[in-house]
Design a protein around this motif. Structure first.
Motif, PDB file in Angstrom:
ATOM      1  N   GLY A 238      13.401  28.487  11.887  1.00 29.42           N
ATOM      2  CA  GLY A 238      12.114  28.824  12.488  1.00 29.42           C
ATOM      3  C   GLY A 238      11.145  29.904  11.784  1.00 29.42           C
ATOM      4  N   THR A 239      11.585  30.367  10.680  1.00 27.73           N
ATOM      5  CA  THR A 239      10.967  31.420  10.236  1.00 27.73           C
ATOM      6  C   THR A 239      10.725  31.509   8.610  1.00 27.73           C
ATOM      7  N   THR A 240      11.510  30.470   7.988  1.00 27.34           N
ATOM      8  CA  THR A 240      11.742  30.379   6.608  1.00 27.34           C
ATOM      9  C   THR A 240      12.377  31.538   6.099  1.00 27.34           C
ATOM     10  N   GLU A 241      12.824  32.356   6.750  1.00 28.75           N
ATOM     11  CA  GLU A 241      13.268  33.884   6.028  1.00 28.75           C
ATOM     12  C   GLU A 241      14.938  33.632   5.984  1.00 28.75           C
ATOM     13  N   ALA A 242      15.540  32.647   6.694  1.00 27.71           N
ATOM     14  CA  ALA A 242      16.946  32.660   7.003  1.00 27.71           C
ATOM     15  C   ALA A 242      17.412  31.096   6.136  1.00 27.71           C
ATOM     16  N   THR A 243      18.795  31.027   6.051  1.00 28.59           N
ATOM     17  CA  THR A 243      19.422  29.931   5.524  1.00 28.59           C
ATOM     18  C   THR A 243      18.790  28.541   6.027  1.00 28.59           C
ATOM     19  N   CYS A 244      18.441  27.823   4.822  1.00 29.78           N
ATOM     20  CA  CYS A 244      18.067  26.269   5.050  1.00 29.78           C
ATOM     21  C   CYS A 244      18.664  25.716   6.004  1.00 29.78           C
ATOM     22  N   GLY A 245      17.866  25.015   6.954  1.00 26.43           N
ATOM     23  CA  GLY A 245      18.441  24.155   8.015  1.00 26.43           C
ATOM     24  C   GLY A 245      19.348  22.857   7.620  1.00 26.43           C
ATOM     25  N   ALA A 246      18.858  22.624   6.636  1.00 26.23           N
ATOM     26  CA  ALA A 246      19.733  21.261   5.991  1.00 26.23           C
ATOM     27  C   ALA A 246      21.181  21.790   5.790  1.00 26.23           C
ATOM     28  N   LEU A 247      21.552  22.943   5.187  1.00 30.47           N
ATOM     29  CA  LEU A 247      22.705  23.502   4.860  1.00 30.47           C
ATOM     30  C   LEU A 247      23.162  23.995   6.271  1.00 30.47           C
ATOM     31  N   VAL A 248      22.709  24.501   7.054  1.00 29.89           N
ATOM     32  CA  VAL A 248      23.243  24.878   8.517  1.00 29.89           C
ATOM     33  C   VAL A 248      23.614  23.520   8.961  1.00 29.89           C
ATOM     34  N   GLY A 249      23.060  22.323   9.061  1.00 35.24           N
ATOM     35  CA  GLY A 249      23.250  21.065   9.674  1.00 35.24           C
ATOM     36  C   GLY A 249      24.780  20.641   9.066  1.00 35.24           C
ATOM     37  N   ALA A 250      24.941  20.698   7.785  1.00 38.53           N
ATOM     38  CA  ALA A 250      26.189  20.547   7.035  1.00 38.53           C
ATOM     39  C   ALA A 250      27.205  21.245   7.542  1.00 38.53           C
ATOM     40  N   GLY A 251      27.070  22.669   7.824  1.00 39.90           N
ATOM     41  CA  GLY A 251      28.019  23.538   8.675  1.00 39.90           C
ATOM     42  C   GLY A 251      28.442  23.351   9.844  1.00 39.90           C
ATOM     43  N   ILE A 252      27.408  22.871  10.630  1.00 42.75           N
ATOM     44  CA  ILE A 252      27.725  22.329  12.039  1.00 42.75           C
ATOM     45  C   ILE A 252      28.698  21.188  12.072  1.00 42.75           C
ATOM     46  N   ILE A 253      28.249  20.147  11.039  1.00 44.37           N
ATOM     47  CA  ILE A 253      29.403  19.018  11.132  1.00 44.37           C
ATOM     48  C   ILE A 253      30.621  19.340  10.655  1.00 44.37           C
ATOM     49  N   ALA A 254      30.841  20.398   9.557  1.00 45.32           N
ATOM     50  CA  ALA A 254      32.027  20.689   9.256  1.00 45.32           C
ATOM     51  C   ALA A 254      32.866  21.299  10.165  1.00 45.32           C
ATOM     52  N   GLY A 255      32.382  22.268  11.156  1.00 49.50           N
ATOM     53  CA  GLY A 255      33.041  22.677  12.359  1.00 49.50           C
ATOM     54  C   GLY A 255      33.444  21.756  13.276  1.00 49.50           C
ATOM     55  N   LEU A 256      32.544  21.027  13.486  1.00 51.48           N
ATOM     56  CA  LEU A 256      32.634  19.681  14.651  1.00 51.48           C
ATOM     57  C   LEU A 256      33.964  19.077  13.959  1.00 51.48           C
TER      58      LEU A 256
ATOM     59  N   VAL B 144      38.938  24.669  12.286  1.00 48.07           N
ATOM     60  CA  VAL B 144      40.115  25.033  11.447  1.00 48.07           C
ATOM     61  C   VAL B 144      39.497  25.012  10.058  1.00 48.07           C
ATOM     62  N   ALA B 145      39.538  26.038   9.232  1.00 50.58           N
ATOM     63  CA  ALA B 145      39.151  26.139   7.782  1.00 50.58           C
ATOM     64  C   ALA B 145      37.515  26.234   7.695  1.00 50.58           C
ATOM     65  N   THR B 146      36.771  26.167   8.697  1.00 52.85           N
ATOM     66  CA  THR B 146      35.572  25.935   8.794  1.00 52.85           C
ATOM     67  C   THR B 146      34.664  26.852   7.637  1.00 52.85           C
ATOM     68  N   LEU B 147      35.048  28.174   7.802  1.00 52.87           N
ATOM     69  CA  LEU B 147      34.598  29.290   7.039  1.00 52.87           C
ATOM     70  C   LEU B 147      34.577  28.781   5.519  1.00 52.87           C
ATOM     71  N   LYS B 148      35.836  28.553   5.081  1.00 54.07           N
ATOM     72  CA  LYS B 148      36.005  28.097   3.758  1.00 54.07           C
ATOM     73  C   LYS B 148      35.325  26.770   3.367  1.00 54.07           C
ATOM     74  N   ASP B 149      35.143  25.863   4.322  1.00 57.78           N
ATOM     75  CA  ASP B 149      34.570  24.837   3.836  1.00 57.78           C
ATOM     76  C   ASP B 149      33.066  25.114   3.806  1.00 57.78           C
ATOM     77  N   THR B 150      32.313  25.839   4.854  1.00 58.00           N
ATOM     78  CA  THR B 150      31.063  26.246   4.636  1.00 58.00           C
ATOM     79  C   THR B 150      30.567  26.848   3.528  1.00 58.00           C
TER      80      THR B 150
END
Length: 130
Positions: free
Chosen positions: A51-69, A74-80
């Motif tokens: 919401g501030t453009t200061e942080a990580t791209c939301g699209a990338l965060v979305g991919a990380g959310i799905i990787a975790g789900l 398990v292994a989410t940090l490595k995947d992200t």
């Protein structure tokens, strides 16, 4: 790589009121056991670089959310980490304001391309796990 999901993410971003994080997460929702509407709600606060453009791209965060789900944490940090590297290679940066060229005037990657790149990065990394 399923470019249909990347195109679907771009369509969600462009014409269906989704922010970048929501667009990617919903486009990849078939990787999870959760309904798309719940995933859309979970991802709602992560668009526009938090919401501030200061942080990580939301699209990338979305991919990380799905990787975790998908892997239930398990292994989410490595995947992200790998998804981030692939996304950066495709997009030129990972921070929203850098991608949008807010300080430099040079756009590295438009939002529609960021959501496509996030889907492609996710698919590339997850395909390597199989």
């Amino acid at each position: 790589m399923n470019s249909n999901r990347a195109e679907y993410a771009a369509e969600l971003r462009r014409a269906h009121g989704c922010n970048c994080c929501q667009a990617v997460a919903v486009a990849l929702a078939d990787e999870t056991k959760l309904p798309e509407e719940l995933i859309k709600q979970i991802a709602s606060g992560f668009g526009g670089g938090m919401g501030t453009t200061e942080a990580t791209c939301g699209a990338l965060v979305g991919a990380g959310i799905i990787a975790g789900l998908k892997d239930e944490g398990v292994a989410t940090l490595k995947d992200t980490r790998q998804i981030l590297k692939e996304f950066q290679k495709l997009s030129g940066a990972v921070i929203c304001k850098e991608l949008k060229g807010i300080e430099t005037g040079k756009v590295l990657c438009a939002c529609e391309d960021c959501v496509k790149n996030a889907v492609h990065a996710y698919e590339t990394v997850m395909a390597q796990k199989q």
